[in-house]
Motif scaffolding. Structure first.
Motif, PDB file in Angstrom:
ATOM      1  N   ASP A   1      -6.451  30.129 -13.638  1.00 10.25           N
ATOM      2  CA  ASP A   1      -7.205  30.863 -12.684  1.00 10.25           C
ATOM      3  C   ASP A   1      -6.383  30.604 -11.123  1.00 10.25           C
ATOM      4  O   ASP A   1      -6.481  29.489 -10.696  1.00 10.25           O
ATOM      5  N   PRO A   2      -5.400  31.490 -10.723  1.00 11.48           N
ATOM      6  CA  PRO A   2      -4.778  31.287  -9.450  1.00 11.48           C
ATOM      7  C   PRO A   2      -5.601  31.344  -8.269  1.00 11.48           C
ATOM      8  O   PRO A   2      -5.647  30.920  -7.128  1.00 11.48           O
ATOM      9  N   PHE A   3      -7.147  31.905  -8.409  1.00  9.76           N
ATOM     10  CA  PHE A   3      -8.067  31.677  -7.490  1.00  9.76           C
ATOM     11  C   PHE A   3      -9.052  30.909  -7.549  1.00  9.76           C
ATOM     12  O   PHE A   3     -10.272  31.078  -7.070  1.00  9.76           O
TER      13      PHE A   3
ATOM     14  N   LYS B   1      -9.842  28.123  -6.423  1.00 12.83           N
ATOM     15  CA  LYS B   1     -10.297  27.376  -5.395  1.00 12.83           C
ATOM     16  C   LYS B   1     -10.245  27.948  -3.896  1.00 12.83           C
ATOM     17  O   LYS B   1     -10.943  27.901  -2.937  1.00 12.83           O
ATOM     18  N   GLN B   2      -9.423  29.244  -3.964  1.00  8.96           N
ATOM     19  CA  GLN B   2      -9.501  30.131  -2.912  1.00  8.96           C
ATOM     20  C   GLN B   2      -8.898  31.538  -3.290  1.00  8.96           C
ATOM     21  O   GLN B   2      -8.622  31.479  -4.202  1.00  8.96           O
ATOM     22  N   PRO B   3      -9.531  32.542  -2.503  1.00  6.51           N
ATOM     23  CA  PRO B   3      -9.287  34.001  -3.067  1.00  6.51           C
ATOM     24  C   PRO B   3      -8.049  34.688  -2.704  1.00  6.51           C
ATOM     25  O   PRO B   3      -7.707  35.669  -2.573  1.00  6.51           O
ATOM     26  N   TYR B   4      -6.832  33.693  -2.724  1.00  2.00           N
ATOM     27  CA  TYR B   4      -5.647  34.084  -2.597  1.00  2.00           C
ATOM     28  C   TYR B   4      -4.557  33.254  -3.000  1.00  2.00           C
ATOM     29  O   TYR B   4      -5.053  32.065  -3.110  1.00  2.00           O
TER      30      TYR B   4
ATOM     31  N   ASP C   1      -7.224  38.001  -4.599  1.00  2.00           N
ATOM     32  CA  ASP C   1      -8.112  38.072  -5.729  1.00  2.00           C
ATOM     33  C   ASP C   1      -9.015  39.503  -5.412  1.00  2.00           C
ATOM     34  O   ASP C   1      -9.702  39.558  -4.442  1.00  2.00           O
ATOM     35  N   PRO C   2      -8.890  40.380  -6.173  1.00  2.00           N
ATOM     36  CA  PRO C   2      -9.602  41.685  -6.133  1.00  2.00           C
ATOM     37  C   PRO C   2     -11.116  41.818  -5.865  1.00  2.00           C
ATOM     38  O   PRO C   2     -11.772  42.726  -5.527  1.00  2.00           O
TER      39      PRO C   2
ATOM     40  N   CYS D   1      -7.532  45.883   1.601  1.00  2.00           N
ATOM     41  CA  CYS D   1      -8.839  45.856   1.510  1.00  2.00           C
ATOM     42  C   CYS D   1      -9.588  44.450   1.347  1.00  2.00           C
ATOM     43  O   CYS D   1     -10.749  44.118   1.571  1.00  2.00           O
ATOM     44  N   SER D   2      -8.614  43.461   0.392  1.00  2.00           N
ATOM     45  CA  SER D   2      -9.371  42.319   0.200  1.00  2.00           C
ATOM     46  C   SER D   2      -8.752  41.403   1.170  1.00  2.00           C
ATOM     47  O   SER D   2      -9.073  40.166   0.930  1.00  2.00           O
ATOM     48  N   LEU D   3      -8.314  41.884   2.298  1.00  2.00           N
ATOM     49  CA  LEU D   3      -7.881  40.798   3.545  1.00  2.00           C
ATOM     50  C   LEU D   3      -8.816  40.957   4.579  1.00  2.00           C
ATOM     51  O   LEU D   3      -8.791  42.020   5.292  1.00  2.00           O
ATOM     52  N   GLY D   4      -9.532  39.934   5.065  1.00  2.00           N
ATOM     53  CA  GLY D   4     -10.242  39.752   5.902  1.00  2.00           C
ATOM     54  C   GLY D   4      -9.271  39.450   7.369  1.00  2.00           C
ATOM     55  O   GLY D   4      -9.817  39.853   8.336  1.00  2.00           O
ATOM     56  N   GLY D   5      -8.453  38.689   7.340  1.00  2.00           N
ATOM     57  CA  GLY D   5      -7.383  38.550   8.294  1.00  2.00           C
ATOM     58  C   GLY D   5      -6.425  37.439   7.932  1.00  2.00           C
ATOM     59  O   GLY D   5      -6.504  36.690   6.766  1.00  2.00           O
ATOM     60  N   ILE D   6      -5.380  37.278   8.793  1.00  2.00           N
ATOM     61  CA  ILE D   6      -4.094  36.357   8.489  1.00  2.00           C
ATOM     62  C   ILE D   6      -4.407  35.193   9.700  1.00  2.00           C
ATOM     63  O   ILE D   6      -4.208  35.862  10.895  1.00  2.00           O
ATOM     64  N   HIS D   7      -4.719  33.950   9.295  1.00  2.00           N
ATOM     65  CA  HIS D   7      -4.425  32.937  10.540  1.00  2.00           C
ATOM     66  C   HIS D   7      -3.404  32.170  10.682  1.00  2.00           C
ATOM     67  O   HIS D   7      -2.725  31.603   9.477  1.00  2.00           O
ATOM     68  N   LEU D   8      -2.911  32.277  11.773  1.00  2.00           N
ATOM     69  CA  LEU D   8      -1.263  31.769  11.870  1.00  2.00           C
ATOM     70  C   LEU D   8      -1.310  30.479  12.876  1.00  2.00           C
ATOM     71  O   LEU D   8      -2.180  30.606  13.670  1.00  2.00           O
TER      72      LEU D   8
END
Length: 283
Positions: A41-43, A45-48, A68-69, A223-230
């Motif tokens: 399961d690639p997800f 521990k985390q949904p990406y 992760d859809p 749609c499955s992305l809340g945001g990207i933290h850089l």
């Protein structure tokens, strides 16, 4: 002798404790971090799931974000890749809001035949089943070819699988909406199809080959992305449309840098909402 026995026990205990700690922090291999509860399961521990491309100079960039859809993700770009290279950029392709890729991109031949039998038995109207299945291409393990699809789907060397190839955007939407609204009510969830394929990957493929499968199967829907933290070391950034990498996709960016520092990042996109440490930059 008794002291020696105590010493050996103490050393053994320390080694065991160290190994437990390492399982939580060491990265690498098929699914990223070691010690996950389900290695298929690639997800887990985390949904990406992030993939990287090396620049060949000790630095790299994030080149794939597989989502992760079933869960929304706040994607955290790390400072270092699992291979130990410094992460200095993000160059990825994601599907825009209106494009739905949550349904299976890869299905085993056995599952496809079972699925079709169930669909025919339920006599579902309003959808051309023949047209829908024509979007899937059968890759035969017993008769491989030089087709580029075989190269993208290394599992086809070992198992007969169907891969969704699609055609026009409207037909793609039609097929995916049909799957989402109809199939889960009479058969299996998308995650079940993916789990079946990933189990076969674990059985037959190397880590690198399995990442190729994840690229082929992966959900990239924004749609499955809340945001990207850089982090502050990011030097370039772009999010383009999947399979149309000249069109930018709008995402929310959280940058651990000032607006002045963000201005130095190589990013031509003007459709981003960027939250910096000293305020927001609106699209």
């Amino acid at each position: 002798m008794k002291k020696l026995g105590v010493l050996i026990c103490a050393i053994t205990l320390v080694l065991l404790l160290c190994s437990c700690d390492l399982s939580d922090v060491v990265s690498g291999g098929l699914i990223g971090e070691l010690g996950k509860p389900d290695p298929a399961d690639p997800f887990a521990k985390q949904p990406y799931y992030l993939m990287y491309t090396s620049n060949g100079d000790g630095t790299c960039y994030v080149s794939e974000i597989i989502l992760d859809p079933n869960n929304s993700a706040e994607v955290e770009i790390p400072k270092q890749s699992p291979g130990g290279e410094k992460v200095v950029g993000v160059r990825v392709e994601l599907a825009p809001l209106y494009m739905n890729d949550y349904f299976p991109q890869v299905i085993t031949k056995a599952s496809m035949e079972s699925w079709l039998a169930d669909l025919e038995a339920h006599d579902i109207g309003g959808f051309d089943l023949v047209k829908f299945t024509s979007h899937y291409f059968l890759l035969s393990a017993s008769n491989p070819s030089d087709n580029a699809l075989y190269a993208a789907c290394p599992l086809a060397q070992y198992e007969d699988v169907y891969v969704f190839v699609g055609s026009t955007e409207n037909e793609y939407e039609h097929a995916s909406n049909f799957f989402l609204t109809t199939v889960p009510t009479i058969l299996k969830e998308h995650s079940d199809f993916d789990a079946e394929v990933l189990e076969l990957c674990k059985k037959h493929l190397t880590d690198e080959q399995t990442e190729s499968m994840l690229k082929l199967m992966g959900c990239r829907n924004v749609c499955s992305l809340g945001g990207i933290h850089l982090h502050e070391d990011i030097q370039y950034f772009s999010v383009m449309q999947y399979k149309n990498n000249t069109k930018p996709v709008s995402v929310r960016v959280y940058a651990d840098m000032t607006q002045e520092q963000w201005a130095q990042v190589d990013c031509a996109q003007t459709n981003l909402h960027v939250s910096c440490t000293d305020g927001d930059i609106l699209p």
